[in-house]
Design an enzyme around this catalytic site. Structure first.
Site, PDB file in Angstrom:
ATOM      1  N   ASP A 151      -2.356  62.759  17.780  1.00 52.10           N
ATOM      2  CA  ASP A 151      -1.430  61.874  18.490  1.00 52.10           C
ATOM      3  C   ASP A 151      -1.375  60.466  17.908  1.00 52.10           C
ATOM      4  O   ASP A 151      -0.303  59.873  17.812  1.00 52.10           O
ATOM      5  CB  ASP A 151      -1.831  61.763  19.970  1.00 52.10           C
ATOM      6  CG  ASP A 151      -1.436  62.996  20.757  1.00 52.10           C
ATOM      7  OD1 ASP A 151      -0.521  63.713  20.322  1.00 52.10           O
ATOM      8  OD2 ASP A 151      -2.047  63.243  21.809  1.00 52.10           O
ATOM      9  N   TYR A 402       7.760  67.976  25.955  1.00 48.60           N
ATOM     10  CA  TYR A 402       8.080  66.809  26.765  1.00 48.60           C
ATOM     11  C   TYR A 402       9.563  66.822  27.143  1.00 48.60           C
ATOM     12  O   TYR A 402      10.405  67.418  26.470  1.00 48.60           O
ATOM     13  CB  TYR A 402       7.788  65.525  25.984  1.00 48.60           C
ATOM     14  CG  TYR A 402       6.341  65.089  25.970  1.00 48.60           C
ATOM     15  CD1 TYR A 402       5.303  65.959  26.288  1.00 48.60           C
ATOM     16  CD2 TYR A 402       6.001  63.781  25.612  1.00 48.60           C
ATOM     17  CE1 TYR A 402       3.991  65.546  26.269  1.00 48.60           C
ATOM     18  CE2 TYR A 402       4.682  63.353  25.577  1.00 48.60           C
ATOM     19  CZ  TYR A 402       3.684  64.240  25.909  1.00 48.60           C
ATOM     20  OH  TYR A 402       2.388  63.823  25.892  1.00 48.60           O
TER      21      TYR A 402
END
Length: 469
Positions: A151, A402
């Site tokens: 990330d 997402y």
């Protein structure tokens, strides 16, 4: 004059005429070259294809379009006065969702130069909509895509491209160095927020019209992070929500009011037992509503709404139609956190309409696959699981990821209301598939009060790629 003299005279005349003609041709070539140099000397470097570039001069948009004709770029300019995106209208009444864009980035990236990305989102000005995304400093099907499941790295940057286009080095604009980000337009310029740095001391860099205007330092020294979707602008002020602290326990949450790239006010939420991450925010009738991710202990979504003075209210969506992932099966909801399967989570969104709510969610209760939109006419305040509309977006057999909200202001659409829209990330690669990389494409929809259709619009790329074999 004898014959020899005649021949010499005629030859001399022809030679003179030839020399004069040659000099005229050389002069003509020089004149064309000088004229071309003057015409193109002050223009930008030639590009291999057509492109539009928007610059800003004294609060006026200058839309510059380069048209490639016979390898010569001709520049045309059309000035468009800036506006203030008021945000005072209500959300448009809608009955369903019409497909707006699909970039097919992974499919195209198997053979073309496409960025490895995650966390794409869409934001619109009064002139255009753009897809923003966090790159990994690498291209698909290239050695540097190895390990991009991570990330936070110093190679991640926020970039943007026209909505619906695959993100490539040829159509994308650098915005900020960032592993967490947000962006929005106030009617005059783009505001970008890019967070980068170490977990114990990250800094958010605010840019307005591409120029650094302010910074926000991590106040809890525990992974400062923001929305991964657009901030919301009302009457020239833009608003964003940030989190600092544990991802699995009580953290600290702040709302920031930003004007022309400068923080003018901030408020820390008094929210014990609440957990806010990756909020999806939108304006509605002059106020802001944010629907967020509870990564601590809620399988329903927390919300915060506030006015332009940052006076706020907090709560959880009460519906028994749960919006997070993982989550239990639909049942009896709660206006506080619903604990079963409440740990972890995924970025998502909802749109409030009075006591009702449009809920976007994965189809699967335990994996990031499938996507659907559900209308619960009493779901903002009621705890039952009854709903009246379900629209399919991605089949449960296909990967999703997402999702988040964005809006189109009346200044863009010409409507008398704010059009609600959403995007869905379609994650491919690691950790679920046998590749060395993690990336995604995206799809988006906008609310309409006319006919719509449910279907499945998956990513569609065939994996693995050559680099994975």
């Amino acid at each position: 004059m004898n014959p020899n003299q005649k021949i010499i005279t005629i030859g001399s005349i022809c030679m003179v005429i030839g020399i004069v003609s040659l000099m005229l041709q050389i002069g003509n070539i020089i004149s064309i070259w000088v004229s071309h140099s003057i015409q193109t000397g002050n223009q930008h470097q030639a590009e291999p294809c057509n492109q539009s570039i928007i610059t800003y001069e004294n609060n006026t948009w200058v839309n510059q379009t380069y048209v490639n004709i016979s390898n010569t770029n001709f520049l045309t300019e059309k000035a468009v006065a800036s506006v203030t995106l008021a945000g005072n209208s209500s959300l448009c009444p809608i009955s369903g969702w019409a497909v707006y864009s699909k970039d097919n980035g992974i499919r195209i990236g198997s053979k073309g130069d496409v960025f490895v990305i995650r966390e794409p989102f869409i934001s619109c000005s009064h002139l255009e909509c753009r897809t923003f995304f966090l790159t990994q400093g690498a291209l698909l099907n290239d050695k540097h895509s190895n390990g991009t499941v991570k990330d936070r790295s110093p190679y991640r940057t926020l970039m943007s491209c026209p909505v619906g286009e695959a993100p490539s080095p040829y159509n994308s604009r650098f915005e900020s160095v960032a592993w967490s980000a947000s962006a929005c337009h106030d009617g005059t310029s783009w505001l970008t927020i890019g967070i980068s740095g170490p977990d114990n001391g990250a800094v958010a860099v605010l840019k307005y019209n591409g120029i650094i205007t302010d910074t926000i330092k991590s106040w809890r020294n525990n992974i400062l992070r923001t929305q991964e979707s657009e901030c919301a602008c009302v009457n020239g002020s833009c608003f964003t929500v940030m989190t600092d602290g544990p991802s699995n326990g009580q953290a600290s949450y702040k709302i920031f009011k930003i004007e022309k790239g400068k923080v003018v006010k901030s408020v820390e939420l008094n929210a014990p037992n609440y957990h806010y991450e990756e909020c999806s925010c939108y304006p509605d009738a002059g106020e802001i509503t944010c629907v967020c991710r509870d990564n601590w202990h809620g399988s329903n979504r927390p919300w915060v709404s506030f006015n332009q003075n940052l006076e706020y209210q907090i709560g959880y969506i009460c519906s028994g139609v749960f919006g997070d992932n993982p989550r239990p099966n639909d049942g009896t909801g709660s206006c506080g956190p619903v604990s079963p399967n409440g740990a972890y989570g995924i970025k998502g969104f909802s749109f409030k309409y009075g006591n009702g709510v449009w809920i976007g969610r994965t189809k699967s209760t335990n994996s990031r696959s499938g996507f659907e939109m559900i209308w619960d006419p009493n779901g903002w305040t009621g705890t039952d699981s009854n709903f009246s509309v379900k629209q399919d977006i991605v089949a449960i057999t296909d990967w999703s990821g997402y999702s988040g909200s964005f809006v189109q202001h009346p200044e863009l659409t010409g409507l008398d209301c704010i059009r609600p829209c959403f995007w869905v990330e379609l994650i491919r690669g690691r950790p679920k598939e046998s590749t060395i990389w993690t990336s995604g494409s995206s799809i988006s929809f906008c609310g309409v009060n006319s006919d719509t259709v449910g279907w499945s619009w998956p990513d569609g790329a065939e994996l693995p790629f050559t680099i994975d074999k």
